[in-house]
Design an enzyme around this catalytic site. Structure first.
Site, short mmCIF file in Angstrom:
data_model
loop_
_atom_site.label_atom_id
_atom_site.label_comp_id
_atom_site.label_asym_id
_atom_site.label_seq_id
_atom_site.Cartn_x
_atom_site.Cartn_y
_atom_site.Cartn_z
N ASP A 213 0.86 -1.19 0.00
CA ASP A 213 0.00 0.00 0.00
C ASP A 213 0.90 1.23 0.00
OD1 ASP A 213 -1.61 2.21 0.74
OD2 ASP A 213 -3.11 0.81 1.51
N GLU A 239 -0.65 -0.81 -4.67
CA GLU A 239 -1.86 -0.04 -4.37
C GLU A 239 -1.60 1.44 -4.21
OE1 GLU A 239 -4.57 -1.70 -1.52
OE2 GLU A 239 -4.94 0.24 -0.58
N GLU A 267 -9.32 4.35 -3.09
CA GLU A 267 -9.89 4.62 -1.76
C GLU A 267 -10.13 6.11 -1.53
OE1 GLU A 267 -6.35 2.84 0.28
OE2 GLU A 267 -6.66 4.47 1.70
N ASP A 290 -13.98 3.37 -0.67
CA ASP A 290 -14.31 3.27 0.75
C ASP A 290 -15.79 3.61 0.87
OD1 ASP A 290 -12.73 3.70 3.76
OD2 ASP A 290 -14.82 4.30 3.53
N HIS A 317 -12.23 -0.42 0.26
CA HIS A 317 -11.22 -0.09 1.27
C HIS A 317 -11.89 -0.16 2.65
CE1 HIS A 317 -9.45 3.17 3.88
NE2 HIS A 317 -8.40 2.41 3.65
N GLU A 337 -11.34 -6.47 2.55
CA GLU A 337 -10.17 -6.03 3.33
C GLU A 337 -10.50 -6.02 4.82
OE1 GLU A 337 -8.81 -1.95 2.71
OE2 GLU A 337 -7.05 -2.32 3.99
C1 LIG Z 1 -1.83 1.29 5.56
C2 LIG Z 1 -2.22 2.46 4.72
O1 LIG Z 1 -1.19 3.40 4.72
C3 LIG Z 1 -3.50 3.13 5.18
O2 LIG Z 1 -3.37 3.55 6.51
C4 LIG Z 1 -4.70 2.22 5.04
C5 LIG Z 1 -5.01 1.96 3.62
O3 LIG Z 1 -4.72 2.72 2.71
C6 LIG Z 1 -5.69 0.70 3.27
O4 LIG Z 1 -6.13 -0.01 4.16
O5 LIG Z 1 -5.81 0.44 2.09
MG LIG Z 2 -4.85 1.71 0.73
#
Ligand SMILES: C[C@H](O)[C@H](O)CC(=O)C(=O)O
Ligand SMILES: [Mg+2]
Length: 393
Positions: A213, A239, A267, A290, A317, A337
């Site tokens: 990510d 991602e 997202e 999301d 997301h 997820e």
């Molecule tokens: C981990 C990522 O930086 C963020 O906090 C969460 C994310 O973008 C995701 O779950 O996809």
């Molecule tokens: Mg992400």
């Protein structure tokens, strides 16, 4: 006839929950993660240092004339609470909760001159989800029944967190790691990113999905080089490598990525129009709306139908129960997820903890559809969490 909507209320809550970046010290989610702000050394070590958690959680409650209350949580805090109370509430009060299409349309076009994406669409999403929760509670049915019913018996999950190796032991189908070093950390940072992937591949074995990510932190050249180096360690997808505004960059990355590696994003994208752009420009293989930020369930149904017709997968997301009730109803959303919110990513903790009661969690990386069999989204607000209502109307 269902009772009408009597009142819409908006509250703000601090500490984790839907604003899942609002965590205490020592949490993996704030440990030197690559971001677009990491080019400034003073904002590199912690995302909270540049204000990632500045908003907090927005809670929207919608009360019907019979006293039934639907609610939802999303990120948005006080500015979103203002928009809900002072602007959006007028499009709901006195109406039937069955009129979610017209209500969505009026919320979106009534705010279009200052909205369209970001915070305003988060606020619209929060209201939309609270409306679906109310509808489910009034009809005494889970939201996933209202969306067409389950197309499979259970959800399966990949885990996002710093420890895919531990997630594998917990039964997840894959692990998505935060990328820790961005372009400003040069070749040394790139080598460290690849070394972390290599370590996890070694610990997880060949068959476990591993993903990066990149949280909008990269440029096209860096992302392409990262993808090609990561190919040797079987990276399943890269991602959100680029800015969400850089549709052209994503289209180029998708062409330049190694064969078989998926490019994913979305997202921080919103509405059918934003996702249409991603899909028509062939920016990615998987879109990741999301549910609490893209316009809510009402909009996600449209985004998802468009994606289905193009053979694009929709893997929302985060979004906890708002995602689960959706994913179980769609063929082009084959898995979901789960964000590991335990500070060391070493155990399963409800994603929106501590704000919701009865929030279901995967067991052995799976969740039975029957775990969602409660009216609405099947969760309640935790009464131990302090709600603040900064505005009224
Ligand atoms: C981990 C990522 O930086 C963020 O906090 C969460 C994310 O973008 C995701 O779950 O996809
Ligand atoms: Mg992400």
């Amino acid at each position: 006839m269902l009772p009408k909507i009597k009142q819409v209320r908006a509250y703000v809550v601090r500490g984790g929950g839907a604003d899942y970046h609002d965590q205490g010290d020592g949490h993996w989610i704030d440990d030197h993660i690559a971001t677009p702000m990491a080019k400034y050394p003073e904002y590199r070590q912690s995302r909270q240092s540049f204000g990632i958690n500045v908003l907090g959680t927005l809670v929207v409650e919608i009360e019907a004339t019979d006293g039934t209350v639907g609610f939802a949580v999303t990120t948005g805090g006080e500015p979103a609470a203002y928009i809900v109370e002072k602007h959006l509430a007028r499009f709901l009060e006195g109406r039937s909760p069955t009129d979610y299409e017209k209500i969505w349309d009026q919320m979106y076009f009534g705010t279009q001159y200052y909205g369209r994406k970001g915070l305003v669409v988060n606020a619209i999403s929060g209201v939309d989800l609270a409306l679906w929760d109310l509808l489910g509670k009034l009809r005494q049915e889970p939201v996933y029944h209202l969306l067409g019913g389950a197309v499979r018996d259970e959800l399966s999950f990949y885990a996002t967190g710093a420890r895919p190796d531990l997630a594998k032991g917990m039964g997840f189908i894959g692990g998505k790691m935060p990328l820790h070093h961005g372009p400003a950390e040069g070749e040394e940072g790139l080598a460290k990113n690849i070394a972390e992937l290599a370590t996890m591949r070694e610990r997880c074995g060949d068959d476990f999905w591993l993903m990066f990510d990149c949280w909008m932190a990269l440029d096209l050249n860096y992302a392409t080089r990262l993808a090609h180096k990561a190919k040797d360690y079987g990276l399943k997808w890269i991602e959100e490598a680029l800015s969400p505004d850089d549709y052209w960059g994503y289209a180029a990355l998708k062409k330049a990525a190694p064969a078989g590696m998926l490019v994913t994003t979305g997202e921080h994208e919103a509405t059918r129009w934003g996702f249409r752009m991603l899909m028509e420009m062939e920016c990615c293989d998987i879109i990741q709306p999301d549910v609490g930020w893209c316009g809510g369930v009402t909009e996600l149904l449209k985004i998802s139908a468009m994606a289905d017709s193009r053979g694009v997968m929709v893997i929302p997301h985060g979004s906890s129960v708002y995602s689960y009730h959706f994913v179980i109803t769609r063929h082009n959303s084959p898995f979901a997820e789960f964000l590991m919110m335990a500070p060391k990513a070493d155990q399963v903790q409800p994603m929106f903890h501590p704000q919701l009661l009865d929030e279901p969690v995967p067991v052995n990386g799976r969740l039975k559809a029957t775990a969602l069999d409660k009216p609405g989204f099947g969760v309640e607000l935790n009464p131990a969490v302090t709600l603040h209502r900064p505005y009224t109307h």
